[in-house]
Design a protein around this motif. Structure first.
Motif, PDB file in Angstrom:
ATOM      1  N   GLU A   7     -37.555  35.536  -9.960  1.00 25.62           N
ATOM      2  CA  GLU A   7     -36.441  34.615 -10.199  1.00 25.62           C
ATOM      3  C   GLU A   7     -36.224  33.718  -8.988  1.00 25.62           C
ATOM      4  O   GLU A   7     -35.968  32.516  -9.135  1.00 25.62           O
ATOM      5  CB  GLU A   7     -35.173  35.396 -10.520  1.00 25.62           C
ATOM      6  CG  GLU A   7     -35.226  36.135 -11.855  1.00 25.62           C
ATOM      7  CD  GLU A   7     -33.960  36.916 -12.129  1.00 25.62           C
ATOM      8  OE1 GLU A   7     -33.015  36.830 -11.323  1.00 25.62           O
ATOM      9  OE2 GLU A   7     -33.896  37.615 -13.156  1.00 25.62           O
ATOM     10  N   GLY A   8     -36.332  34.272  -7.791  1.00 23.57           N
ATOM     11  CA  GLY A   8     -36.222  33.457  -6.582  1.00 23.57           C
ATOM     12  C   GLY A   8     -37.382  32.492  -6.456  1.00 23.57           C
ATOM     13  O   GLY A   8     -37.203  31.330  -6.070  1.00 23.57           O
ATOM     14  N   LEU A   9     -38.593  32.971  -6.788  1.00 25.41           N
ATOM     15  CA  LEU A   9     -39.762  32.094  -6.725  1.00 25.41           C
ATOM     16  C   LEU A   9     -39.649  30.966  -7.750  1.00 25.41           C
ATOM     17  O   LEU A   9     -40.139  29.855  -7.522  1.00 25.41           O
ATOM     18  CB  LEU A   9     -41.040  32.902  -6.963  1.00 25.41           C
ATOM     19  CG  LEU A   9     -42.358  32.128  -6.836  1.00 25.41           C
ATOM     20  CD1 LEU A   9     -42.503  31.508  -5.452  1.00 25.41           C
ATOM     21  CD2 LEU A   9     -43.546  33.028  -7.150  1.00 25.41           C
ATOM     22  N   THR A  10     -39.007  31.227  -8.867  1.00 19.86           N
ATOM     23  CA  THR A  10     -38.785  30.182  -9.874  1.00 19.86           C
ATOM     24  C   THR A  10     -37.952  29.040  -9.299  1.00 19.86           C
ATOM     25  O   THR A  10     -38.268  27.859  -9.493  1.00 19.86           O
ATOM     26  CB  THR A  10     -38.091  30.784 -11.110  1.00 19.86           C
ATOM     27  OG1 THR A  10     -39.027  31.615 -11.813  1.00 19.86           O
ATOM     28  CG2 THR A  10     -37.578  29.702 -12.046  1.00 19.86           C
ATOM     29  N   ILE A  11     -36.901  29.371  -8.571  1.00 18.37           N
ATOM     30  CA  ILE A  11     -36.056  28.333  -7.974  1.00 18.37           C
ATOM     31  C   ILE A  11     -36.836  27.544  -6.926  1.00 18.37           C
ATOM     32  O   ILE A  11     -36.758  26.306  -6.867  1.00 18.37           O
ATOM     33  CB  ILE A  11     -34.800  28.971  -7.361  1.00 18.37           C
ATOM     34  CG1 ILE A  11     -33.950  29.593  -8.474  1.00 18.37           C
ATOM     35  CG2 ILE A  11     -33.985  27.942  -6.587  1.00 18.37           C
ATOM     36  CD1 ILE A  11     -32.788  30.411  -7.984  1.00 18.37           C
ATOM     37  N   LEU A  12     -37.625  28.231  -6.112  1.00 18.56           N
ATOM     38  CA  LEU A  12     -38.451  27.542  -5.113  1.00 18.56           C
ATOM     39  C   LEU A  12     -39.480  26.646  -5.788  1.00 18.56           C
ATOM     40  O   LEU A  12     -39.762  25.542  -5.313  1.00 18.56           O
ATOM     41  CB  LEU A  12     -39.150  28.567  -4.220  1.00 18.56           C
ATOM     42  CG  LEU A  12     -38.246  29.446  -3.359  1.00 18.56           C
ATOM     43  CD1 LEU A  12     -39.078  30.444  -2.553  1.00 18.56           C
ATOM     44  CD2 LEU A  12     -37.405  28.590  -2.422  1.00 18.56           C
ATOM     45  N   THR A  13     -40.035  27.097  -6.905  1.00 20.93           N
ATOM     46  CA  THR A  13     -41.011  26.296  -7.636  1.00 20.93           C
ATOM     47  C   THR A  13     -40.392  25.016  -8.159  1.00 20.93           C
ATOM     48  O   THR A  13     -40.998  23.936  -8.098  1.00 20.93           O
ATOM     49  CB  THR A  13     -41.592  27.115  -8.805  1.00 20.93           C
ATOM     50  OG1 THR A  13     -42.263  28.276  -8.285  1.00 20.93           O
ATOM     51  CG2 THR A  13     -42.585  26.297  -9.616  1.00 20.93           C
ATOM     52  N   ILE A  14     -39.169  25.104  -8.681  1.00 20.03           N
ATOM     53  CA  ILE A  14     -38.477  23.907  -9.167  1.00 20.03           C
ATOM     54  C   ILE A  14     -38.279  22.911  -8.025  1.00 20.03           C
ATOM     55  O   ILE A  14     -38.548  21.707  -8.171  1.00 20.03           O
ATOM     56  CB  ILE A  14     -37.130  24.288  -9.803  1.00 20.03           C
ATOM     57  CG1 ILE A  14     -37.344  25.181 -11.031  1.00 20.03           C
ATOM     58  CG2 ILE A  14     -36.342  23.029 -10.190  1.00 20.03           C
ATOM     59  CD1 ILE A  14     -36.074  25.813 -11.556  1.00 20.03           C
ATOM     60  N   LEU A  15     -37.829  23.406  -6.872  1.00 19.66           N
ATOM     61  CA  LEU A  15     -37.604  22.532  -5.720  1.00 19.66           C
ATOM     62  C   LEU A  15     -38.887  21.842  -5.290  1.00 19.66           C
ATOM     63  O   LEU A  15     -38.921  20.615  -5.093  1.00 19.66           O
ATOM     64  CB  LEU A  15     -37.040  23.342  -4.551  1.00 19.66           C
ATOM     65  CG  LEU A  15     -35.585  23.814  -4.649  1.00 19.66           C
ATOM     66  CD1 LEU A  15     -35.271  24.772  -3.521  1.00 19.66           C
ATOM     67  CD2 LEU A  15     -34.638  22.618  -4.610  1.00 19.66           C
ATOM     68  N   LEU A  16     -39.955  22.596  -5.150  1.00 23.59           N
ATOM     69  CA  LEU A  16     -41.216  22.044  -4.656  1.00 23.59           C
ATOM     70  C   LEU A  16     -41.850  21.086  -5.658  1.00 23.59           C
ATOM     71  O   LEU A  16     -42.383  20.038  -5.283  1.00 23.59           O
ATOM     72  CB  LEU A  16     -42.191  23.177  -4.337  1.00 23.59           C
ATOM     73  CG  LEU A  16     -41.809  24.126  -3.195  1.00 23.59           C
ATOM     74  CD1 LEU A  16     -42.804  25.270  -3.088  1.00 23.59           C
ATOM     75  CD2 LEU A  16     -41.738  23.368  -1.871  1.00 23.59           C
ATOM     76  N   CYS A  17     -41.786  21.436  -6.941  1.00 24.03           N
ATOM     77  CA  CYS A  17     -42.495  20.647  -7.949  1.00 24.03           C
ATOM     78  C   CYS A  17     -41.730  19.405  -8.391  1.00 24.03           C
ATOM     79  O   CYS A  17     -42.336  18.454  -8.889  1.00 24.03           O
ATOM     80  CB  CYS A  17     -42.821  21.526  -9.164  1.00 24.03           C
ATOM     81  SG  CYS A  17     -44.064  22.799  -8.808  1.00 24.03           S
ATOM     82  N   ALA A  18     -40.417  19.392  -8.224  1.00 23.65           N
ATOM     83  CA  ALA A  18     -39.637  18.206  -8.595  1.00 23.65           C
ATOM     84  C   ALA A  18     -39.501  17.221  -7.442  1.00 23.65           C
ATOM     85  O   ALA A  18     -39.130  16.060  -7.663  1.00 23.65           O
ATOM     86  CB  ALA A  18     -38.255  18.626  -9.094  1.00 23.65           C
ATOM     87  N   ALA A  19     -39.807  17.647  -6.216  1.00 31.09           N
ATOM     88  CA  ALA A  19     -39.613  16.793  -5.037  1.00 31.09           C
ATOM     89  C   ALA A  19     -40.343  15.455  -5.123  1.00 31.09           C
ATOM     90  O   ALA A  19     -39.802  14.425  -4.688  1.00 31.09           O
ATOM     91  CB  ALA A  19     -40.029  17.554  -3.777  1.00 31.09           C
ATOM     92  N   PRO A  20     -41.587  15.379  -5.664  1.00 30.17           N
ATOM     93  CA  PRO A  20     -42.258  14.073  -5.707  1.00 30.17           C
ATOM     94  C   PRO A  20     -41.481  12.996  -6.447  1.00 30.17           C
ATOM     95  O   PRO A  20     -41.650  11.806  -6.155  1.00 30.17           O
ATOM     96  CB  PRO A  20     -43.579  14.394  -6.433  1.00 30.17           C
ATOM     97  CG  PRO A  20     -43.852  15.823  -6.089  1.00 30.17           C
ATOM     98  CD  PRO A  20     -42.499  16.465  -6.076  1.00 30.17           C
TER      99      PRO A  20
END
Length: 550
Positions: A192-205
């Motif tokens: 669940e924590g990795l999911t939030i980090l994934t959203i942050l990293l993948c939406a940044a562009p």
């Protein structure tokens, strides 16, 4: 790609809906077995821009009315609809394989195939739609939008894993979680924590795009425009570095004089899996298991034989003939752990999906009853009402299975305490360990029967999620699957040995040693919420800074 993404906020009508659907579907490419992680960048960047397209970001707190109520309602409705189309694309592309289960016994279930293949994704899409709305409620100019998206979608994913017994299948974090190096982050914050980090990293562009009418800020100059990608790249680099260090510090070590033997019989379901074929099915299992049974009579190495979930079309514990036959092939240093249905006739009859341990002579040593049952597969929710529409569960058990009452360690001689996981139970992060007060297990034992889903993406996705439980808990995973994927996994997620999907065979290998409990294993409820609070707090701080400058 960036030029394509830059057009998203201005789309309307069916072009907006179609783009949302396609963007969500692209995210499913990041799931097993394709594992194209960059596909999640397209999905999440598009999600951010779709919410931008619901209207300009607000420069005041969401609880201050800044315009007509109708305008605010229109914005939220636009965000919800975009999120629903996005989610429908994601779940339809990621869960299409569910249709295979309706064709195993097509005469009974084929009519309901559209409900599982299309209806379920459309229902699940409500969760990302809610996430889009939650994000839109706190949508602010600049970088704050990124944290609003992570907070909104992160919360809706938590709800998806909890409400109506939960279905946390293919959480967005699996885009990174199916790759060994970044997957090590779940030892700290869970999936669940990795999911939030994934959203942050993948939406940044998406923040690199300049489109002032939608409140997009590109910074000053080329370096400023690329800053979000550089920051996201640095974050990804730190995640990979952590994974590299953790793997280096935890080489695989094995328990002395213990051998595992995992039977993958590739036994079909359907008309042939009946009590009339009991002798043939047992003969098949015993024939494939013969090498380890013969080896156990020649030395003093402790061996554990694992047969998969629902291995028998009859109640094993009540069939003395079958128990005696199996027990005659076991020995003092060879034990069998097998999936089997169990019948309790103390009062009203109840059937349980169980994992049983059998010793020499057919002695039943221990039993665990599955707690987290599969809706519609093992029991029928709202049974009285849904049966009127012709619905019933897949398993041929009167009334469906009954859930077990306690999660406790399973006793298997010569193994440390075992945390038993039957099929579906392996996908629930932070919920695989015994109830509080029990000793900490030394191994996870997952038996499953994915035969219903054939040669599709489903079994690959199931295995990928089960493997993450090993990393989260710092425990080795023994996985016995009827049709695959059977495997021995060490406590940091390395696959020591495996059998591929659709193969028949006996997988033999050593038992990996556990490692010290990682941070997530010590605080499984705290760590994901700590990440959520950190993301929410950062977003709030960015909003206050932005508001102060105005």
């Amino acid at each position: 790609m960036m030029r394509f993404l830059s057009r998203i906020p201005g789309l309307t009508g069916w072009r907006r809906h179609g783009l949302a659907f396609g963007a969500g579907a692209s995210g499913a490419l990041a799931m097993a077995p394709l594992d194209i992680a960059p596909a999640m960048i397209v999905a999440m960047s598009a999600a951010l821009l779709l919410i931008d397209g619901a209207g300009p970001p607000r420069s005041r707190p969401p609880f201050v009315q800044t315009g007509p109520a109708a305008s605010r309602k229109t914005e939220l409705k636009s965000a919800f609809v975009a999120g629903w189309w996005w989610g429908t694309g994601y779940f339809l592309a990621g869960l299409w394989w569910l249709g295979a289960a309706f064709l195993v016994e097509a005469d009974e279930f084929a009519w309901a195939l559209p409900l599982g293949v299309v209806g379920l994704p459309m229902a699940l899409a409500i969760f990302p739609a809610l996430g889009f709305v939650l994000a839109r409620l706190v949508w602010i100019p600049g970088l704050g939008r990124l944290f609003a998206l992570a907070a909104g979608l992160g919360l809706s994913e938590w709800l998806r894993g909890w409400i109506f017994t939960g279905f946390p299948w293919n959480l967005y974090g699996m885009a990174l979680g199916d790759h060994l190096l970044p997957a090590q982050m779940v030892s700290l914050v869970g999936i669940e924590g990795l999911t939030i980090l994934t959203i942050l990293l993948c939406a940044a562009p998406a923040l690199c795009l300049a489109s002032k009418p939608w409140g997009l800020q590109s910074g000053n100059g080329r370096l400023g425009a690329l800053a979000p990608i550089l920051v996201a790249g640095t974050g990804m680099g730190l995640i990979l570095l952590f994974g590299f260090v953790r793997l280096s510090l935890n080489p695989t070590r094995f328990v002395d004089k213990v051998e595992l033997a995992i039977l993958q019989p590739n036994q079909p379901q359907g008309p042939s899996f009946t009590i009339d074929n009991k002798s043939a099915i047992l003969a098949h299992y015993l024939s494939l298991s013969a090498p380890v049974m013969e080896a156990a009579r020649k030395d003093d190495v402790a061996r554990v034989l694992i047969w998969p979930e629902s291995a028998f079309p009859f109640i094993l514990s009540r069939d003395q003939e079958a128990l005696s036959l199996i027990g005659s092939r076991l020995s003092p240093n060879l034990w069998l752990a097998t999936g089997a249905a169990r019948l309790d006739t103390d009062g009203e009859p109840h059937y349980f999906n169980s994992l049983q341990v059998i010793g020499e002579g057919g002695l039943l040593l221990d039993n665990y009853d599955k707690i987290h049952l599969v809706p519609f597969g093992e029991y029928l929710p709202l049974e009285a009402m849904l049966r009127r529409f012709g619905l019933h569960h897949f398993v041929h058990v009167p009334g469906g299975f009954t859930a077990g009452t306690a999660r406790r360690p399973l006793f298997v001689p010569d193994l440390p305490a075992v945390a038993p996981l039957i099929c579906y139970e392996a996908i629930f992060s932070g919920a695989v360990m015994p109830d509080e007060g029990a000793e900490r297990p030394g191994v996870l034992l997952n038996v499953t029967d994915d035969v219903w889903f054939g040669q599709t993406a489903g079994p690959y996705q199931h295995f990928a999620q089960a493997r993450l439980r090993a990393i989260e808990e710092g425990l080795p995973l023994i996985r016995g699957a009827n049709t695959g994927i059977s495997a021995i996994v060490d406590p940091v997620g390395r696959v020591i040995a495996s059998l591929p999907l659709g193969a028949e065979g006996l997988l033999r290998g050593p038992l990996p040693e556990p490692i010290s409990p990682p941070l997530f294993a010590l605080y499984p409820r705290v760590m994901p919420w700590l990440v959520r609070l950190l993301v929410f707090g950062t977003g709030l701080w960015l909003f206050l800074v932005s508001h102060h400058r105005q």
